[in-house]
Each structure stands twice: as structure tokens, then as C-alpha cells.
Design a protein around this motif. Sequence first.
Motif, PDB file in Angstrom:
ATOM      1  N   UNK A   1     -46.122 110.890   8.855  1.00  0.00           N
ATOM      2  CA  UNK A   1     -45.634 109.977   9.899  1.00  0.00           C
ATOM      3  C   UNK A   1     -46.521 108.725   9.959  1.00  0.00           C
ATOM      4  N   UNK A   2     -47.854 108.916   9.873  1.00  0.00           N
ATOM      5  CA  UNK A   2     -48.788 107.779   9.891  1.00  0.00           C
ATOM      6  C   UNK A   2     -48.538 106.869   8.689  1.00  0.00           C
ATOM      7  N   UNK A   3     -48.254 107.503   7.555  1.00  0.00           N
ATOM      8  CA  UNK A   3     -47.989 106.753   6.331  1.00  0.00           C
ATOM      9  C   UNK A   3     -46.713 105.919   6.488  1.00  0.00           C
ATOM     10  N   UNK A   4     -45.688 106.501   7.116  1.00  0.00           N
ATOM     11  CA  UNK A   4     -44.443 105.764   7.357  1.00  0.00           C
ATOM     12  C   UNK A   4     -44.722 104.539   8.220  1.00  0.00           C
ATOM     13  N   UNK A   5     -45.587 104.699   9.235  1.00  0.00           N
ATOM     14  CA  UNK A   5     -45.938 103.556  10.095  1.00  0.00           C
ATOM     15  C   UNK A   5     -46.668 102.491   9.286  1.00  0.00           C
ATOM     16  N   UNK A   6     -47.566 102.925   8.392  1.00  0.00           N
ATOM     17  CA  UNK A   6     -48.267 101.999   7.493  1.00  0.00           C
ATOM     18  C   UNK A   6     -47.240 101.214   6.661  1.00  0.00           C
ATOM     19  N   UNK A   7     -46.318 101.930   6.029  1.00  0.00           N
ATOM     20  CA  UNK A   7     -45.326 101.269   5.157  1.00  0.00           C
ATOM     21  C   UNK A   7     -44.406 100.349   5.962  1.00  0.00           C
ATOM     22  N   UNK A   8     -43.997 100.801   7.170  1.00  0.00           N
ATOM     23  CA  UNK A   8     -43.076 100.007   7.987  1.00  0.00           C
ATOM     24  C   UNK A   8     -43.747  98.745   8.526  1.00  0.00           C
ATOM     25  N   UNK A   9     -45.097  98.779   8.667  1.00  0.00           N
ATOM     26  CA  UNK A   9     -45.815  97.649   9.262  1.00  0.00           C
ATOM     27  C   UNK A   9     -46.293  96.654   8.215  1.00  0.00           C
TER      28      UNK A   9
ATOM     29  N   UNK B   1     -43.058 105.642  17.281  1.00  0.00           N
ATOM     30  CA  UNK B   1     -43.527 104.625  16.339  1.00  0.00           C
ATOM     31  C   UNK B   1     -44.588 103.743  16.987  1.00  0.00           C
ATOM     32  N   UNK B   2     -45.706 103.563  16.294  1.00  0.00           N
ATOM     33  CA  UNK B   2     -46.716 102.571  16.672  1.00  0.00           C
ATOM     34  C   UNK B   2     -46.928 101.664  15.469  1.00  0.00           C
ATOM     35  N   UNK B   3     -47.067 100.330  15.691  1.00  0.00           N
ATOM     36  CA  UNK B   3     -47.349  99.472  14.539  1.00  0.00           C
ATOM     37  C   UNK B   3     -48.691  99.863  13.922  1.00  0.00           C
ATOM     38  N   UNK B   4     -48.744  99.998  12.587  1.00  0.00           N
ATOM     39  CA  UNK B   4     -49.956 100.416  11.886  1.00  0.00           C
ATOM     40  C   UNK B   4     -51.033  99.354  12.061  1.00  0.00           C
ATOM     41  N   UNK B   5     -52.269  99.807  12.228  1.00  0.00           N
ATOM     42  CA  UNK B   5     -53.375  98.874  12.414  1.00  0.00           C
ATOM     43  C   UNK B   5     -53.745  98.813  13.894  1.00  0.00           C
ATOM     44  N   UNK B   6     -52.783  99.095  14.798  1.00  0.00           N
ATOM     45  CA  UNK B   6     -53.103  99.227  16.223  1.00  0.00           C
ATOM     46  C   UNK B   6     -53.948 100.495  16.411  1.00  0.00           C
ATOM     47  N   UNK B   7     -54.608 100.587  17.551  1.00  0.00           N
ATOM     48  CA  UNK B   7     -55.342 101.814  17.858  1.00  0.00           C
ATOM     49  C   UNK B   7     -54.319 102.858  18.294  1.00  0.00           C
ATOM     50  N   UNK B   8     -54.238 103.952  17.551  1.00  0.00           N
ATOM     51  CA  UNK B   8     -53.306 105.018  17.940  1.00  0.00           C
ATOM     52  C   UNK B   8     -53.904 105.808  19.101  1.00  0.00           C
ATOM     53  N   UNK B   9     -53.061 106.280  20.021  1.00  0.00           N
ATOM     54  CA  UNK B   9     -53.587 107.204  21.038  1.00  0.00           C
ATOM     55  C   UNK B   9     -54.082 108.487  20.365  1.00  0.00           C
ATOM     56  N   UNK B  10     -55.177 109.053  20.918  1.00  0.00           N
ATOM     57  CA  UNK B  10     -55.662 110.320  20.360  1.00  0.00           C
ATOM     58  C   UNK B  10     -55.614 111.400  21.409  1.00  0.00           C
ATOM     59  N   UNK B  11     -55.048 112.566  21.165  1.00  0.00           N
ATOM     60  CA  UNK B  11     -54.302 112.861  19.944  1.00  0.00           C
ATOM     61  C   UNK B  11     -52.964 112.131  19.917  1.00  0.00           C
TER      62      UNK B  11
END
Lengths: 351, 351
Positions: free
Chosen positions: B342-350, B49-59
Motif C-alpha cells: 500500500x505504501x509503495x502504491x502511494x509512492x508510485x501514485x505521488x 490514501x496519503x500523498x507519499x513524502x508526507x508524514x504518515x500517521x503511526x501506526x
Amino acid sequence: MRNPHSNGNLRKLQADGGGEATEENGFVDGVILGLDGGATSTVCVCVPFFPFGDRFPEPLPILGRAVAGCTNRNSVGETAARDSLEQVISEALVQSGSDKSDVRGVCLGVSGVNHPSDQEKIENWIRDIFPSHVKVFVQNDAIVALASGTMGKLHGCVLIAGTGCIAYGFDEDGKEARASGGGPILGDWGSGYGIAAQALTAVIRAHDGRGPQTMLTSTILKALGLSSPDELIGWTYADPSWARIAALVPQVVSCAEAGDEISDKILVDAAEDLALSVKAVVQRLGLCGEDGTTSFPVVMVGGVLNANQKWDIGKEVSKRINRYFPGAQTIIPKVEPAVGAALLAMNFLSS
Amino acid sequence: MRNPHSNGNLRKLQADGGGEATEENGFVDGVILGLDGGATSTVCVCVPFFPFGDRFPEPLPILGRAVAGCTNRNSVGETAARDSLEQVISEALVQSGSDKSDVRGVCLGVSGVNHPSDQEKIENWIRDIFPSHVKVFVQNDAIVALASGTMGKLHGCVLIAGTGCIAYGFDEDGKEARASGGGPILGDWGSGYGIAAQALTAVIRAHDGRGPQTMLTSTILKALGLSSPDELIGWTYADPSWARIAALVPQVVSCAEAGDEISDKILVDAAEDLALSVKAVVQRLGLCGEDGTTSFPVVMVGGVLNANQKWDIGKEVSKRINRYFPGAQTIIPKVEPAVGAALLAMNFLSS
């Protein structure tokens, strides 16, 4: 075989015909069963045997008639198809006051018979029901429908458009050809299913912004008791029966009659497609002769062609067929396909 | 929640990332499951889990990934859908070395979810699997696919064309719109099923004389191991699975590449229809702005769009979309739809 004098129904017929049964008039020759296995139901008629080529009495006497469920094993599975078949035969025999030993021949026209192996399997089901001397014929329903318009003669072309559609034909030498009849996946756009699927698609396209608005939206939603086009998706998924979709054809016709351009185009396209199927069969068999003007029958069968509405699909198809072939004689059969099957059995038994 | 330091996979990740787990970098915040329930299979990924809006590591690190059968209950029935869902979740968790108590949120993108009641039913299946604190989100697969191209942001339009097809979009205010996606009966002609059904129809029409000859005949018969177009009728009846029909798209593409005009027209029509679906969504949401030139993403997903053949359907669709909307930025996602979930879940959770 039982003496027909012991049979109430047969005796009554002979009285109507004004004569006693003799070897010559054919009444002593037993009965024929004709079956029509359509997409939604199966009809069985029991008629007296007449040698083919003789003048049949008009109307042909019907001794018994019964209706059961679908006998297309591709649609309902083998067990249900077989059960319907046995049930409808038994009921028609009971009604006619005949029994299995009176039967000389059985002819079944059934949709979904496209291969010799299909035909053989269903022939064996029927043979199991009857004594071994009974002749059994299983034919594509299109051939039986042709016979219903030509009083048993296999010549010309038949066009069926009900839930499904098919064009089928025979030349004088018995050579045959077909067009369409492949079902929904293979693009039978002139069928009742095809017409209704196009209409449902038009409703969805109008709703999501891909297509123009159409009267079909309110008309179809009302007919189905739905409140939004979105619900059509669930409705189509809920039951994949083609007949359920095809039942919406009257709504398309009424919208076209009320001036809806989308509906009109769907029906015009369907008429074009149906006429094109006939054209393909006629050309492959050379039914129109070298100069294209030879006379031949085109038997038109099914709810899509014979609905007798103001927007008359059958008439539009006929017009197009006659534009291709001035010699084409379009015929709407006076007898139902099951009787066509019985006439066909008499043809086969007499040849 | 378990301490992530006890988890081999998580520890490895943190080593790769060059740091110990802290409250700040999010690794101690547990895991997210993203699921993609497609027409033929279901994929589940487990990510930290990463808080949405943070820079995600790539990949984005993938801790576990599993694949199971179809979870569309309209296609395979409720029991099979539910079983596949439980199996794929359990496998992904085992692979990641996590267990149910590590899970913070689950997001499933599933085809065939069109109504709140559908959504609720599947949400309840998933809730039954997890402890009560786990947040569960069920979304139409199109929304998840959009998120896979926008790294979780719900803005713009997504076009999916695989076995089925759909266009779906969101404006900045969260207003949504869709086009197509109704399935075969409702005319999704740009889908893999639609393309292949048109090709099969062309083969039948060439065979029965209604249409011109096409290279599709020999190519498709060879691919299916059939000897005559007549056998296609039995083949289509034998198994009504859309994916089985759609699997013929590569044959249509190869015929078009070899210069077959019928195949070319089928693909051009499909590209037009797909672009039209995007156009309908964009116009309804006003994504292109008042002057029609505003920039917005169009995420393109699915085998039909991303096949990378010489005859490139995706490229043809993009060309048409850019003709309608010069500001449209077509995007091919770098992550799979399950990761989008998964990214969407982080968006919703944040939020």
C-alpha cells in the motif's frame, strides 16, 4: 501350456541351440517376463525359462522386447503407470509369439517400491492380467539391477545412478540394506538430477554474484535455448520432471572435460557421494568380511556411471570403492535390467 | 468517488485523528489496497490514501484486512491464483466499508513474478476487477517487503527468508539487483525449504549409514507421526508442497538449541548463504559506497529471520552482514508486507 513346437520363435531358438525341445533342456518350460520400470521408461523382455543354477546360454535368448512409458506411480500417477505396464507386457508377448498361458513367471523391478503395500498393489495389477498359476514378483529396481550383474544371484551390492540414484545390497543370508534413493528432496546428490541441479545452481550463483563464473553458464543456456540465467527460473518451474533436469549431465561432463573447475567439483562430489552410498551398504552387511578384504561384486548401472566419457564418473566411483574395499569387484552388467528381472524370476521359481 | 463521510470506518478514523476530512489531510482521497501474495497465503489491506513524502500517521490506519490462499500461479495454477486474488480484494473492501469506486490504487507484491509478461498478466486480472481509472501495480514480493521496512521508499536491500528466500535491492537511481529466489531446484539453501530439506537429508544419511547420528531423527519423526526414517521417502513424495517441508524449520532450530551439531551446522550454513545473497546485491549496486562504510537499510522479512528463538537465524545473518558492511542498518519492518504494498502504491501514485 501350449506346446512350444507350435511357436515360431521358440522353434527358431531351439534350432540355434542345435537341439529339439525336451523336458531336460528347459525350452518346454514356457517363458518368463522380465520388466524394468525406470524413471523415464519401462522395458519388458520375454525369455525362455531355464531352471536357476543351470548354465544359461550366452547370450540369453530374447524372444520379445518392448518399451513403454514410466510405471512409477509416484511420478505419473496410478492410471498411467498401470496402462504402461499392461501395454508393455502385451507388446513383448506379441513379439515373442507367445501368449499369456505360456508365461510361468513375471518379475518387475520398479523404482518407487519401498513398502510392502506398494509391492502388493503392483503385484495385484499384474496378477489381474495373467491366469492364476502365473507367479508374480515385484521388486525394487535396484534388486533387479543387481541380478543383471550377477546373472540372477542376490549377493553383493548394486549402485544405480541415472536420473535418480540408490545403493542396495544383499549378504549371503539374504539380509538386505540400502542407502540413498530418497529422491531430490532427500539429497541424492550423486544422481543425474543431483548433478544437474548443482550445475544449474552454479549458473544462478555466478549470475547473481554469489559464486564464481563457470563455463556451465554458456553451455547450459545454449543447450536449453535460453538467453539469460534469469530464464532458468521459469524453465525449472515450467516442468518439475527430474529426468528433464538430469538430461543436463552431459553438459556438466563436457565442461569438466574442458577444464571448468566448478563442473569438475560437482562431478567429484557426486562420485564421492555415490561411493559413500556403496560404503554404507557394504559396511552394514559386512560384505567385505572382518578384515575388509573379502571379495564381493558391486554392480554399477545407469547413465551417470556408464556414459564412457573422458571424465568417467563410473571410473571415479570404482576407484573410491576400491580404496575403501580392495576386494570389491566392480561389474558393468552385460544384460539390461529387464533381463536381470527375468533371471531373478528364474531364481525365485527354482528355489 | 463516494464521499468518505458516508463511510463509517473512515469517519471513525478521522475522529481518532482528531479532525474532519479535508482535501489537505488526504482522507477524502479515497483508499489504497495493498496485497502480499506469499507462498502459502495472500493478505490484502485497505488503507486511506496519503500523498507519499508526507508524514504518515503511526501506526498507519488499517480500514480492512483479509486473507486468502496462495496467488503464485507457478505453484497453484492460474485459476486458483486468480480466484484467491478476487476473493481477498472483495473481503478487504467489504471490511473497510469501501467499494471499488473508492479505490485509487492497488499494489500487489507476489512471489513468482520475474518477467514483464508475468507482471502484465496479473495486472490485467486486477484491472478487470476495477474501474479503468484505478492504478494497478504488480511487483515482486521482495520489492514490497523492502517498502514495508522503508515506509515505501525504494532504496537499500531486502532479504526475505520464509518458505523460499530472495535478496533484492535498489540504489538511489532506481537500479535494481537480486540474488537467490530461484526455488528449491536452484539451490536456495537459506530458505525454510532449504533448511528443512537439509535436515531431512541428514536424517536419511544417519539412517542409511552415510552420515552421523542426529537428534533430528527422533524430533522430525515425532513431529510427522512417522515410525521410521524409511517412511520419510513416502512422506516427501506424497505432497511436493515446499511449505509443508519448510514447516519443519522449528524442529531444526530446537535441535540446534539442544546442542545437536548437525542441526547447528545446517543453520550456520543457511545464515552464511542468506548473508552471501545480501552481499551479492549490495556489491552489485554499490550500496556500501566506495569505502564500503556508507549507511543503507537491509530489511529482514520472513519466518526464518524473525522467529525470535534462542538460536536466532536473523541475528546470525545480521552479524554476518555487518561484518561485510559496517554501514548496513538491519531493519525488521513494523508493518506487514501488504501494508508495504500500500505504501509503495502511494509512492508510485505521488511521483
